[in-house]
Design a protein around this motif. Sequence first.
Motif, PDB file in Angstrom:
ATOM      1  N   SER A  96      43.767  -3.999  38.729  1.00  0.00           N
ATOM      2  CA  SER A  96      44.273  -5.332  38.405  1.00  0.00           C
ATOM      3  C   SER A  96      43.191  -6.384  38.627  1.00  0.00           C
ATOM      4  O   SER A  96      43.131  -7.388  37.920  1.00  0.00           O
ATOM      5  CB  SER A  96      45.519  -5.646  39.228  1.00  0.00           C
ATOM      6  OG  SER A  96      45.242  -5.527  40.603  1.00  0.00           O
ATOM      7  N   ILE A  99      41.084  -6.166  35.478  1.00  0.00           N
ATOM      8  CA  ILE A  99      41.759  -6.602  34.261  1.00  0.00           C
ATOM      9  C   ILE A  99      42.131  -8.085  34.318  1.00  0.00           C
ATOM     10  O   ILE A  99      42.026  -8.808  33.328  1.00  0.00           O
ATOM     11  CB  ILE A  99      43.013  -5.731  34.010  1.00  0.00           C
ATOM     12  CG1 ILE A  99      42.560  -4.318  33.627  1.00  0.00           C
ATOM     13  CG2 ILE A  99      43.877  -6.323  32.905  1.00  0.00           C
ATOM     14  CD1 ILE A  99      43.685  -3.323  33.558  1.00  0.00           C
ATOM     15  N   LYS A 107      39.100  -3.984  27.395  1.00  0.00           N
ATOM     16  CA  LYS A 107      40.104  -4.297  28.415  1.00  0.00           C
ATOM     17  C   LYS A 107      41.499  -3.835  28.005  1.00  0.00           C
ATOM     18  O   LYS A 107      42.224  -3.244  28.803  1.00  0.00           O
ATOM     19  CB  LYS A 107      40.102  -5.807  28.659  1.00  0.00           C
ATOM     20  CG  LYS A 107      40.990  -6.230  29.798  1.00  0.00           C
ATOM     21  CD  LYS A 107      40.516  -7.555  30.351  1.00  0.00           C
ATOM     22  CE  LYS A 107      41.541  -8.627  30.125  1.00  0.00           C
ATOM     23  NZ  LYS A 107      41.228  -9.844  30.891  1.00  0.00           N
ATOM     24  N   SER A 108      41.855  -4.067  26.741  1.00  0.00           N
ATOM     25  CA  SER A 108      43.202  -3.707  26.315  1.00  0.00           C
ATOM     26  C   SER A 108      43.364  -2.188  26.270  1.00  0.00           C
ATOM     27  O   SER A 108      44.449  -1.664  26.534  1.00  0.00           O
ATOM     28  CB  SER A 108      43.533  -4.325  24.961  1.00  0.00           C
ATOM     29  OG  SER A 108      42.662  -3.816  23.980  1.00  0.00           O
ATOM     30  N   ASN A 111      44.001  -1.180  29.792  1.00  0.00           N
ATOM     31  CA  ASN A 111      45.373  -1.547  30.124  1.00  0.00           C
ATOM     32  C   ASN A 111      46.371  -0.523  29.578  1.00  0.00           C
ATOM     33  O   ASN A 111      47.345  -0.161  30.238  1.00  0.00           O
ATOM     34  CB  ASN A 111      45.658  -2.935  29.545  1.00  0.00           C
ATOM     35  CG  ASN A 111      46.506  -3.751  30.488  1.00  0.00           C
ATOM     36  OD1 ASN A 111      47.012  -3.235  31.483  1.00  0.00           O
ATOM     37  ND2 ASN A 111      46.671  -5.019  30.184  1.00  0.00           N
ATOM     38  N   VAL A 174      48.876  -6.349  37.673  1.00  0.00           N
ATOM     39  CA  VAL A 174      48.083  -6.959  36.602  1.00  0.00           C
ATOM     40  C   VAL A 174      48.690  -8.295  36.142  1.00  0.00           C
ATOM     41  O   VAL A 174      48.005  -9.326  36.182  1.00  0.00           O
ATOM     42  CB  VAL A 174      47.885  -5.983  35.415  1.00  0.00           C
ATOM     43  CG1 VAL A 174      47.332  -6.714  34.214  1.00  0.00           C
ATOM     44  CG2 VAL A 174      46.964  -4.846  35.823  1.00  0.00           C
ATOM     45  N   GLN A 178      47.098 -11.972  36.828  1.00  0.00           N
ATOM     46  CA  GLN A 178      46.730 -12.760  35.653  1.00  0.00           C
ATOM     47  C   GLN A 178      47.307 -14.166  35.758  1.00  0.00           C
ATOM     48  O   GLN A 178      46.677 -15.144  35.396  1.00  0.00           O
ATOM     49  CB  GLN A 178      47.217 -12.073  34.376  1.00  0.00           C
ATOM     50  CG  GLN A 178      46.145 -11.189  33.773  1.00  0.00           C
ATOM     51  CD  GLN A 178      46.667 -10.283  32.685  1.00  0.00           C
ATOM     52  OE1 GLN A 178      47.869 -10.050  32.578  1.00  0.00           O
ATOM     53  NE2 GLN A 178      45.770  -9.751  31.894  1.00  0.00           N
TER      54      GLN A 178
ATOM     55  N   THR B  30      37.978   2.148  39.168  1.00  0.00           N
ATOM     56  CA  THR B  30      39.114   2.282  38.247  1.00  0.00           C
ATOM     57  C   THR B  30      38.874   3.397  37.238  1.00  0.00           C
ATOM     58  O   THR B  30      39.738   4.261  37.036  1.00  0.00           O
ATOM     59  CB  THR B  30      39.353   0.950  37.505  1.00  0.00           C
ATOM     60  OG1 THR B  30      39.606  -0.064  38.475  1.00  0.00           O
ATOM     61  CG2 THR B  30      40.546   1.037  36.571  1.00  0.00           C
TER      62      THR B  30
END
Lengths: 294, 287
Positions: A96, A99, A107-108, A111, A174, A178, B30
């Motif tokens: 998190s 991101i 990034k997506s 995710n 996340v 954000q 990660t």
Amino acid sequence: MTDAAIAPLLVSESRGSLVTTEKLPVRVILITVAVVFLVLFLLLPLAAVFVEAFRAGIGAYVAAITELDALAAIRLTLLVAAIAVPANIVFGLAASWVIAKFEFKGKSVLNTLIDLPFSVSPVISGLIYVLLFGAQGYFGPYLQSHGIQIIFALPGIVLATIFVTFPFVARELVPSMQEQGTQEEEAALSLGASGWKTFFKVTLPNIRWALLYGVVLCNARAMGEFGAVSVVSGHIRGKTNTMPLHVEILYNEYSFAAAFAVASLLALLALITLVIKIGLEWRYADQIAASRRH
Amino acid sequence: MAVAQAAAARGLELKRPSAIPGFGLALGFTLTYLSLIVLIPLAALVLKSATLGFEGFWNIVTGARTLAALRLSFVTSLVAATINAVFGVIIAWVLVRYRFPGRRLLDAFVDLPFALPTAVAGIALTVLYAPNGWIGSLLAPLGIKVAYTPLGITIALIFIGLPFVVRTVQPVLEELDRELEEASATLGANRRQTVFRVMLPSLLPAILTGFALALARAVGEYGSVIFIAGNLPFISEIAPLLIIIRLEEFSYPQAAAIGTAMLLISFGILLFVHLVQAWQRRRFGHD
């Protein structure tokens, strides 16, 4: 304006309450359908667990959950959760942080990959580790020659549990991180705080309720997982049986009262989880962005 | 490790400059963790199936017993998800639109299948629907057998899938603009027309998403199903169980092939969800 001109307005006004809802009989029928469906499909199974658990009396109940194999299963379940949950907490925090606080290519994709284990069948979640570490798996011969056992032992159970609970913490953190943005961290850093100090004193307090929410859900699944663990455990009584697996063995041996006694502990865990979850949702709805997100 | 570090280094070049520290460390950790726990093991599954070659894979997947298991898993899941789509919408509607005693408790209970371990749900449903159980004994005189039949499997899958529909439809319904309903009523529509021609179309993407999520979950479901299923090959043997049977026979390639087929099915369903959401964004301009 004459009375005749006002009359139609009054009529539509008096119908106003009905315009955006249904007639009373329809409402009553729909509420009844919803309640009956939920009672029949959700409440009755839960009630059945506790009724069956105490069918043979309190003495039998206590005997079933204090029996040696049951205690070993409870211990193993707690141990597995105590390893898997912290591992996923560390991962959730790292993922998190990356991101939510940074903009970078891919990034997506990252995710999406985090949610991947949710779309994999529990049985497949166990299967993949058997294919890697099982006697005929890719690393099987190597592990065997070095006397390392992963499948049918604790490491396999832990790995499978980490896999199925993988997204829980991260997917709560996340959106929460954000929403916090980066301004507070930038302020702390510009005032001379180190990166770690900023994380522990600024970021972590801001996301603590979302973190607890994710941890509670992660823990419930870690302790209750059946399919994935079943594939990698080998079902060795008193050694590699977690609580759900112990329930299965007792049930298949027709020790129904004992099976439901152990199951009632898991049902209790589910109820406690639900209470904490709903408490957090009501109290900290603004901080748990994910609670209403889909 | 090297791959993760290389990826981290590449990410570093492609990231927008920031004053926040820890990008390399956090991304490196990660990606390493993601690779070790998720990506490499899943790759092993695909790799194992690939060693069969396409023909070998196809022969296993279309073998009579495998095909029967896959079909059973998919059909019962489809029926359960459809029932959930109907009753899930009613439940979401009732929870959002009406005020009645016990509403919040009922709302809380919707999440029970998420929290209750599947094995516990499985044995509880089985004692309820067994011929001598609370519900089974009521149905037995009518000649309806639920436990140990595909009907029992469907019941378990309804249990497991219900929250997906309710929790997907609920927030959308909460945010649905009441002015649209008022406008529709002002223009002369009766309530039924408003509900079915104005409201349900706006809820449709959420309903489809919930339906697909429930379906995806049901296709792979194991714990709540095996106790009530009966597990007879060709009749009540679900695909996840067949994987376990193949593993116990040490037929790893067979197990991997069935697993890959199931994975493809659930990815297909998720792709459907993705398309529905894209369509929704185009059509309604929000998500």
